[in-house]
Enzyme design. Structure first.
Site, PDB file in Angstrom:
ATOM      1  NE  ARG A  49      -1.989  -1.416   3.634  1.00 31.86           N
ATOM      2  CZ  ARG A  49      -2.483  -1.498   4.881  1.00 31.86           C
ATOM      3  NH1 ARG A  49      -3.766  -1.240   5.092  1.00 31.86           N
ATOM      4  NH2 ARG A  49      -1.692  -1.812   5.881  1.00 31.86           N
ATOM      5  CG  ASP A  51       1.520   6.490   3.315  1.00 38.74           C
ATOM      6  OD1 ASP A  51       0.720   5.608   3.667  1.00 38.74           O
ATOM      7  OD2 ASP A  51       2.634   6.664   3.850  1.00 38.74           O
ATOM      8  CE1 TYR A 109       6.930   3.272  -1.833  1.00 39.26           C
ATOM      9  CE2 TYR A 109       7.942   1.332  -0.828  1.00 39.26           C
ATOM     10  CZ  TYR A 109       6.815   2.102  -1.099  1.00 39.26           C
ATOM     11  OH  TYR A 109       5.591   1.690  -0.635  1.00 39.26           O
ATOM     12  NE  ARG A 196       6.092  11.132   2.864  1.00 34.54           N
ATOM     13  CZ  ARG A 196       4.832  11.428   3.202  1.00 34.54           C
ATOM     14  NH1 ARG A 196       3.878  10.498   3.111  1.00 34.54           N
ATOM     15  NH2 ARG A 196       4.523  12.641   3.611  1.00 34.54           N
TER      16      ARG A 196
END
Length: 255
Positions: A49, A51, A109, A196
């Site tokens: 998932r 964000d 990522y 992040r």
């Protein structure tokens, strides 16, 4: 039949991947489009998932159906019923024991920083802007301590619901490409806001505000309150998961 799909999306206008009763999500749009093509309700399971505001280069999902459609029909029919910011890249049948989430060996990522004194215009939805000069080599050096299996408590969101903070980072590199500083990370799994928060802790090193060994101290200290702030969602893209080759998925998600 179990079918796997590769999904690409611009996450800017969505409240994240996961279906919500009160907002616009990627999963909600995808399931409505698939249900239209199947003429029956379809629910999907994803590899990981994302964000609100985070993008997807090749999210992988699977769903089960008894409806007979060729793979081209699933791709084109679903795309025609999706918003312009979401597309199905490919579809293919998979074994019944394939699972988009649990069969994935790792996830990747990429975080992109536009590093110049002028704010972005064309790429504003897909980068984070940093006006102060960044030393990408120092950021890369600082990041290497994160490779391996560690307790990443210093880099997990307060709202993270994972049972524990141990994750294995398989690769992490930082480099400069003209006006962009790019951070790529691959791990077996990620905590909420982990990427992040890592980026937010590398930025002070890149600006020269913290020494290279500061990230090591954060990792060992396991204290989220003293680590860097959470970097903006706009610069983050889920490149996709990796699966073993025996699943015979496209090369971009196979290892």
């Amino acid at each position: 039949m179990r079918i796997a799909l590769g999904i690409e999306y611009d996450g800017t206008d969505f409240l994240g991947w996961q279906r919500l009763s009160h907002g616009n999500t990627v999963q909600g749009n995808l399931e409505r489009a698939l249900s239209f093509v199947a003429a029956e309700p379809v629910e999907v399971t994803c590899a990981g998932r994302t964000d609100a505001g985070v993008h997807g280069r090749c999210q992988v999902v699977h769903f089960d159906t008894e409806v007979q459609r060729d793979m081209r029909g699933w791709v084109l029919g679903t795309c025609s019923n999706l918003p312009i910011s979401v597309a199905v890249l490919w579809a293919q049948p998979v074994a019944e024991d394939f699972h988009a989430r649990f069969s994935a060996r790792s996830r990747r990522y990429r975080y992109t920083i536009l590093n110049r004194h002028v704010r972005p215009a064309l790429d504003a939805r897909y980068v984070t802007w940093e006006r102060h000069p960044l030393d990408a080599r120092c950021m890369h050096e600082a990041a290497q301590v994160l490779i391996g299996e560690h307790d990443f408590s210093a880099f997990r969101a307060v709202s993270c619901q994972a049972a524990h903070a141990r994750r294995e980072v398989k690769a992490l590199k930082v480099w400069r490409d003209d006006d962009h500083v790019i951070i790529e990370i691959e791990a077996n799994a990620f905590l909420h806001h982990m990427v992040r928060n890592i980026v937010g802790s590398l930025l002070p090193v890149g600006r020269g505000e913290q020494p290279v060994d500061w990230v090591k101290a954060l990792l060992e200290g396991r204290n989220r309150e003293v680590a860097g702030p959470t970097a903006a969602a706009s610069g983050l893209t889920f490149i996709g998961p990796r699966y073993e080759r025996h699943w015979q998925l496209p090369a971009e998600v196979s290892e």
